[in-house]
Scaffold this active site. Structure first.
Site, mmCIF file in Angstrom:
data_model
loop_
_atom_site.group_PDB
_atom_site.id
_atom_site.type_symbol
_atom_site.label_atom_id
_atom_site.label_comp_id
_atom_site.label_asym_id
_atom_site.label_seq_id
_atom_site.Cartn_x
_atom_site.Cartn_y
_atom_site.Cartn_z
ATOM 1 N N GLY A 11 0.820 -1.206 0.000
ATOM 2 C CA GLY A 11 0.000 0.000 0.000
ATOM 3 C C GLY A 11 0.852 1.252 0.000
ATOM 4 O O GLY A 11 1.868 1.324 0.694
ATOM 5 N N ARG A 72 0.655 -5.301 -5.544
ATOM 6 C CA ARG A 72 0.751 -6.524 -4.748
ATOM 7 C C ARG A 72 1.336 -7.605 -5.662
ATOM 8 O O ARG A 72 1.049 -7.651 -6.854
ATOM 9 C CB ARG A 72 -0.631 -6.959 -4.269
ATOM 10 C CG ARG A 72 -1.421 -5.851 -3.579
ATOM 11 C CD ARG A 72 -0.910 -5.536 -2.189
ATOM 12 N NE ARG A 72 -1.738 -4.540 -1.503
ATOM 13 C CZ ARG A 72 -1.494 -4.077 -0.298
ATOM 14 N NH1 ARG A 72 -0.454 -4.528 0.382
ATOM 15 N NH2 ARG A 72 -2.288 -3.181 0.261
ATOM 16 N N ASP A 103 4.810 -4.516 6.209
ATOM 17 C CA ASP A 103 5.161 -5.845 6.691
ATOM 18 C C ASP A 103 5.348 -6.857 5.558
ATOM 19 O O ASP A 103 6.333 -7.588 5.524
ATOM 20 C CB ASP A 103 4.066 -6.333 7.654
ATOM 21 C CG ASP A 103 4.407 -7.681 8.257
ATOM 22 O OD1 ASP A 103 5.391 -7.747 9.002
ATOM 23 O OD2 ASP A 103 3.696 -8.659 7.973
ATOM 24 N N THR A 126 4.292 2.806 5.644
ATOM 25 C CA THR A 126 2.899 2.370 5.725
ATOM 26 C C THR A 126 2.159 3.322 6.645
ATOM 27 O O THR A 126 2.695 3.720 7.690
ATOM 28 C CB THR A 126 2.778 0.927 6.249
ATOM 29 O OG1 THR A 126 1.404 0.661 6.577
ATOM 30 C CG2 THR A 126 3.625 0.694 7.482
ATOM 31 N N ASP A 128 -0.204 2.553 8.492
ATOM 32 C CA ASP A 128 -0.783 1.810 9.618
ATOM 33 C C ASP A 128 0.015 1.912 10.914
ATOM 34 O O ASP A 128 -0.516 1.639 11.986
ATOM 35 C CB ASP A 128 -0.929 0.323 9.244
ATOM 36 C CG ASP A 128 -1.824 0.115 8.036
ATOM 37 O OD1 ASP A 128 -2.672 0.986 7.782
ATOM 38 O OD2 ASP A 128 -1.673 -0.914 7.350
ATOM 39 N N ASP A 130 2.242 -0.094 11.986
ATOM 40 C CA ASP A 130 2.146 -1.429 12.589
ATOM 41 C C ASP A 130 3.461 -2.206 12.544
ATOM 42 O O ASP A 130 3.460 -3.436 12.627
ATOM 43 C CB ASP A 130 1.040 -2.237 11.914
ATOM 44 C CG ASP A 130 1.266 -2.411 10.416
ATOM 45 O OD1 ASP A 130 2.181 -1.778 9.851
ATOM 46 O OD2 ASP A 130 0.506 -3.176 9.794
ATOM 47 N N MET A 170 -8.511 3.667 8.752
ATOM 48 C CA MET A 170 -7.734 2.515 8.312
ATOM 49 C C MET A 170 -6.746 2.078 9.389
ATOM 50 O O MET A 170 -6.742 2.595 10.500
ATOM 51 C CB MET A 170 -7.027 2.829 6.986
ATOM 52 C CG MET A 170 -8.005 3.133 5.847
ATOM 53 S SD MET A 170 -7.210 3.618 4.302
ATOM 54 C CE MET A 170 -6.895 2.004 3.593
ATOM 55 N N ARG A 172 -5.596 -1.590 9.199
ATOM 56 C CA ARG A 172 -5.616 -3.051 9.180
ATOM 57 C C ARG A 172 -5.870 -3.577 10.596
ATOM 58 O O ARG A 172 -6.902 -3.308 11.167
ATOM 59 C CB ARG A 172 -4.315 -3.610 8.584
ATOM 60 C CG ARG A 172 -4.130 -3.258 7.125
ATOM 61 C CD ARG A 172 -2.853 -3.823 6.539
ATOM 62 N NE ARG A 172 -2.889 -5.263 6.401
ATOM 63 C CZ ARG A 172 -1.978 -6.081 6.917
ATOM 64 N NH1 ARG A 172 -0.959 -5.613 7.614
ATOM 65 N NH2 ARG A 172 -2.077 -7.374 6.737
ATOM 66 N N ALA A 187 -12.335 12.944 20.410
ATOM 67 C CA ALA A 187 -13.429 11.975 20.272
ATOM 68 C C ALA A 187 -13.828 11.432 21.644
ATOM 69 O O ALA A 187 -12.978 11.202 22.504
ATOM 70 C CB ALA A 187 -13.017 10.832 19.346
ATOM 71 N N LYS A 214 -23.569 17.590 26.363
ATOM 72 C CA LYS A 214 -22.923 17.406 25.065
ATOM 73 C C LYS A 214 -23.984 17.160 23.995
ATOM 74 O O LYS A 214 -24.896 16.351 24.191
ATOM 75 C CB LYS A 214 -21.973 16.197 25.115
ATOM 76 C CG LYS A 214 -20.958 16.161 23.995
ATOM 77 C CD LYS A 214 -19.640 16.720 24.463
ATOM 78 C CE LYS A 214 -18.577 16.568 23.405
ATOM 79 N NZ LYS A 214 -17.264 17.007 23.882
ATOM 80 N N GLU A 223 -10.616 0.026 11.441
ATOM 81 C CA GLU A 223 -11.206 -0.931 10.515
ATOM 82 C C GLU A 223 -10.990 -2.372 10.953
ATOM 83 O O GLU A 223 -11.745 -3.265 10.556
ATOM 84 C CB GLU A 223 -10.634 -0.731 9.108
ATOM 85 C CG GLU A 223 -9.149 -1.060 8.966
ATOM 86 C CD GLU A 223 -8.654 -0.926 7.530
ATOM 87 O OE1 GLU A 223 -9.488 -0.768 6.612
ATOM 88 O OE2 GLU A 223 -7.423 -0.984 7.327
#
Length: 277
Positions: A11, A72, A103, A126, A128, A130, A170, A172, A187, A214, A223
């Protein structure tokens, strides 16, 4: 080492072009020839290799995506594909390789390095975040800021209509984008794969915040937990408040990289070349 190769795989992430620029210019500074490989490992197997010069990477530091494009490549998982990739490197006299990706990309790099003896350096690229052996991956900061901008806008309209907004980001199987964008946007609830949750608890939190005055609630969902539509559907069954889902989607991967990602790309690219040297 006089000739090195460079590819982007998996990605795309903001900052990949900045890293390409850093690798090419650092390589040339150290007297190396730099070859770009288009479309990641697929291009390595198919031999889409081209020489890169200083001008090849002009005016790309501010661009999202990747100049070398990405794909890919399931063939890289096979021994036949791996051997073809090595043959391409040998054909062009490429002595070392820089792989920019996540990864899966690093798994391919590990095979080339350990199984076939190709000196390979990985740049963690990436959104992510991760990969556990770096504080931040390339593209993460920009992706979080993209989410933050959208969540800020959603807050405006949700407050106007007194709604609950479920925002899917996103990542993963990693909850970092949700965690960072959720905290930075204020949030009320952040749901990540790493921590168990219950709808009852979420409804309790929403009711408590409404009782405190609120008028809207933002729920950021990674995700890896579930999609925004499904989450909103389940939540709506537990509450009378209006719930609206939003999936931010692939805009998180695009856009001009932030200062943090441009600096990280410069440091990663230069270090990768120095390690090969």
């Amino acid at each position: 080492m006089k000739r090195i190769g460079l590819l982007t795989s998996g990605g795309d992430a903001p900052g990949m072009n900045a890293a390409i620029r850093a690798v090419v210019r650092s390589g040339i500074y150290f007297g190396m020839e730099v070859y770009g490989i288009e479309r990641g490992y697929a291009g390595l197997i198919e031999d889409t290799v081209l020489p890169m010069e200083m001008r090849s990477v002009s005016n790309i530091v501010q661009c999202g995506g990747t100049k070398l494009r990405t794909a890919r490549c399931l063939e890289m998982l096979t021994e036949e594909g791996q051997k073809r990739a090595v043959q391409t490197l040998e054909k062009h006299g490429i002595e070392g390789l820089v792989v920019i990706g996540g990864d899966g990309s690093f798994r391919g790099a590990k095979v080339l390095s350990e199984k076939y003896g190709v000196p390979t350096i990985g740049i963690p690229g990436t959104i992510d975040n991760d990969l556990e052996y770096t504080d931040y991956t390339l593209g993460f900061d920009t992706a979080v800021n993209t989410c933050l901008d959208i969540i800020n806008k959603l807050r405006d309209t949700m407050t106007s209509h007194e709604r609950v907004s479920v925002v899917e980001v996103m990542g993963r199987h990693c909850g970092d984008i949700a965690l960072y964008s959720g905290i930075a946007s204020g949030a009320e609830i952040i749901v990540v794969p790493e921590i168990a949750f219950s709808m009852d608890e979420i409804v309790t939190r929403i009711n408590r915040s409404r009782a405190n005055g609120k008028h809207s609630n933002i729920i950021v969902v990674a995700e890896g937990v579930m999609g925004a539509n499904e989450f909103a559907k389940q939540l709506q069954a537990f509450t009378t408040h209006s719930v609206r889902p939003t999936c931010i989607g692939h805009v998180q991967r695009g856009g001009s990289p932030s200062m943090a990602d441009r600096m990280l790309a410069a440091q990663f690219g230069n270090k990768a070349v120095r390690l090969l040297k």
